[in-house]
Write an enzyme that holds these catalytic residues in place. Structure first.
Site, PDB file in Angstrom:
ATOM      1  N   TYR A  24       0.738  -1.255  -0.175  1.00  0.00           N
ATOM      2  CA  TYR A  24       0.033   0.062   0.028  1.00  0.00           C
ATOM      3  C   TYR A  24       1.001   1.328   0.091  1.00  0.00           C
ATOM      4  CZ  TYR A  24      -4.120  -2.802   1.389  1.00  0.00           C
ATOM      5  OH  TYR A  24      -5.083  -3.633   1.399  1.00  0.00           O
ATOM      6  N   ASP A 111      -1.069  -8.522  -2.561  1.00  0.00           N
ATOM      7  CA  ASP A 111       0.396  -8.212  -2.768  1.00  0.00           C
ATOM      8  C   ASP A 111       1.288  -9.479  -2.814  1.00  0.00           C
ATOM      9  OD1 ASP A 111      -0.058  -9.112  -0.033  1.00  0.00           O
ATOM     10  OD2 ASP A 111       1.300  -7.784   0.896  1.00  0.00           O
ATOM     11  N   GLU A 112       0.677 -10.646  -3.102  1.00  0.00           N
ATOM     12  CA  GLU A 112       1.424 -12.000  -2.973  1.00  0.00           C
ATOM     13  C   GLU A 112       0.799 -12.754  -4.308  1.00  0.00           C
ATOM     14  OE1 GLU A 112       2.246 -13.919   0.615  1.00  0.00           O
ATOM     15  OE2 GLU A 112       0.957 -12.439   1.823  1.00  0.00           O
TER      16      GLU A 112
END
Length: 508
Positions: A24, A111-112
């Site tokens: 973020y 985010d993965e």
């Protein structure tokens, strides 16, 4: 294609786990480059859900309260991160980019990503053999072997798996470089023979670094975990049950008698988690595809009136309807989830009801979205009253609205991640603010990727992923639309719908 990959021995696979650094915060620094050299935190309600490395150097940590973070670092710059639109859009761009390299990409939160690069590794390995080249250099770190001399000593280029993992490290570096060149994002990577190990090893060196795990170091990595809940795939409830059996770390679980574990947890779960404790994981990398549902949820300290419940539902719907419109498919089922206050079971005390969306409303999705809010609120309030007796005091701490059973329009080419990305404008700050907080299972640092993992995390509670549908079995009623399955509609709610809507559903 995928069957041939999953059929191979697990030891032959090469899996990369990519984890973007302080995701973020990176998105905010790309939007506003002036923030790059300043301590930056992303705020959701009263928490700093993530922060950049400048802030971390000054003592700020993820999930720290805003008050504590400001005390630690008075110069901390806070950006409101409650509207997840810009993070979601960037997240899909990353997944699409990885898909250009390899079709086997599985999203894990925002985010993965897991990438199964086995076939690419095999092609490069064959090219090396054909060219007669015997030299191959590792990219990044080798777990447990820091320094060039140690790495050279650890690598055995006569060991096929070593060579495959070294090639995998080169590919992982290429993926990271592409993400940075195209999107401006940095991240860490782990390279190993399965999803579990690649995820565990990816965070060894941070930020913007990568680590490869050789087979002989697997047990060292697994045993370095100080608590059983740090094993991805072992969830909150399972952890609590294991603790009552005296199992607190990986070594305890490895040594625990299988027969006793199977009796306590059931054979499938017992065998699965004991395999995980040895670093064994044969689960395939499954391409995520378009979302199976759209949901938003909001957590709060207290909601205790119908007026408040209605207002919170009205607050969640516009953002949801906008996401559905961008996707292009039409939902046919709506679900409301609530969480009542409980001093003993703070995170897992949820209850849900769902029903079919009347056909005349389904047709309006994407065309007249503003006209569907009021009737949807009415339906959701009826679902709410099925769970709560409003004549008695109640204390809610969470509300969630989920649209599922998504179907393509007859002539629509929408509904894919590709379409969604083409429709997106570049990330901007103009997104409408919606009071929402991201769920740990969807956000940074999540360890909840296994389908059996039911960990829910701390106060970050905006849920974006589809939960497993609950089995709602109720007595039949004569005028129930039998062409719909019980999972599509709550019969008690159906009975209370206006007669014209009931007739429309029956004829549908």
């Amino acid at each position: 294609h995928s069957k041939s990959v999953s059929a191979r021995s697990a030891a032959c696979r090469v899996i990369v786990h990519l984890d973007l650094d302080c995701f973020y915060a990176q998105v905010e620094m790309i939007r506003n480059p002036e923030l790059r050299d300043k301590p930056l935190g992303v705020q959701q309600k009263y928490l700093v859900v993530t922060c950049n490395y400048e802030a971390r150097k000054l003592g700020v940590k993820k999930l720290m309260s805003v008050k504590d973070a400001k005390e630690k670092c008075p110069q901390l710059v806070l950006v409101n991160g409650e509207d997840l639109t810009r993070y979601r859009e960037m997240s899909y761009k990353v997944t699409e980019l990885l898909g250009e390299f390899c079709p086997l990409v599985e999203r894990l939160g925002f985010d993965e990503n897991f990438v199964d690069i086995t076939e690419i590794v095999e092609k490069r390995q064959n090219q090396l053999q054909q060219s007669g080249c015997s030299r191959v250099c590792v990219s990044g770190h080798v777990y447990n072997n820091q320094g060039k001399l140690n790495i050279l000593h650890a690598l055995n280029l006569h060991d096929t798996m070593h060579v495959r993992l070294v090639i995998g490290s080169q590919i992982a570096e290429e993926l990271r470089e592409a993400i940075y060149a195209r999107l401006g994002l940095t991240g860490c990577a782990g390279v190993a023979s399965n999803k579990l190990l690649s995820k565990l090893v990816s965070g060894t060196f941070k930020p913007n670094q990568q680590t490869v795990l050789l087979p002989e170091s697997c047990q060292d990595l697994i045993r370095s975990l100080d608590h059983i809940q740090k094993v991805p795939g072992i969830g909150y409830r399972t952890t609590k049950r294991l603790e009552t059996l005296g199992v607190r770390n990986v070594c305890d679980l490895q040594a625990f008698p299988s027969a006793v574990l199977e009796k306590e947890l059931g054979v499938p779960i017992a065998q699965r988690i004991q395999k995980l404790s040895y670093g064994e994981d044969d689960s395939p990398v499954t391409p995520s595809g378009p979302p199976q549902s759209f949901s938003d949820e909001d957590s709060f300290k207290k909601c205790s009136s119908e007026v408040e419940v209605k207002a919170k539902i009205e607050e969640l719907l516009p953002n949801l309807l906008d996401r559905i419109h961008k996707d292009g498919r039409q939902p046919h089922t709506v679900r409301l989830t609530i969480r009542q206050f409980s001093s003993t079971d703070k995170w897992l005390n949820r209850e849900s009801r769902q029903c079919a969306i009347p056909p005349h409303l389904v047709q309006k999705f994407g065309k007249e979205s503003s006209n569907v809010i009021s009737p949807l609120v009415d339906i959701l309030m009826k679902l709410f009253r099925k769970m709560i007796d409003v004549d008695l005091p109640f204390h809610l701490t969470l509300l969630s609205v989920c649209f599922s059973n998504l179907k393509d329009l007859p002539s629509s080419k929408k509904g894919s991640i590709g379409f969604y990305l083409k429709q997106m404008s570049p990330p901007s700050g103009s997104g409408k603010r919606v009071r929402e907080v991201e769920d740990v299972s969807q956000g940074e640092g999540s360890a909840s990727w296994n389908q059996n993992c039911n960990r829910t995390g701390i106060t970050k509670t905006r849920k974006l992923s589809e939960e497993k549908q609950s089995n709602i079995k109720r007595a039949g009623i004569p005028d129930f639309p039998f062409h719909l399955s019980p999972g599509d509609i709550d019969q008690e709610v159906f009975r209370e719908l206006p007669e014209d809507i009931r007739k429309e559903i029956i004829s549908g």
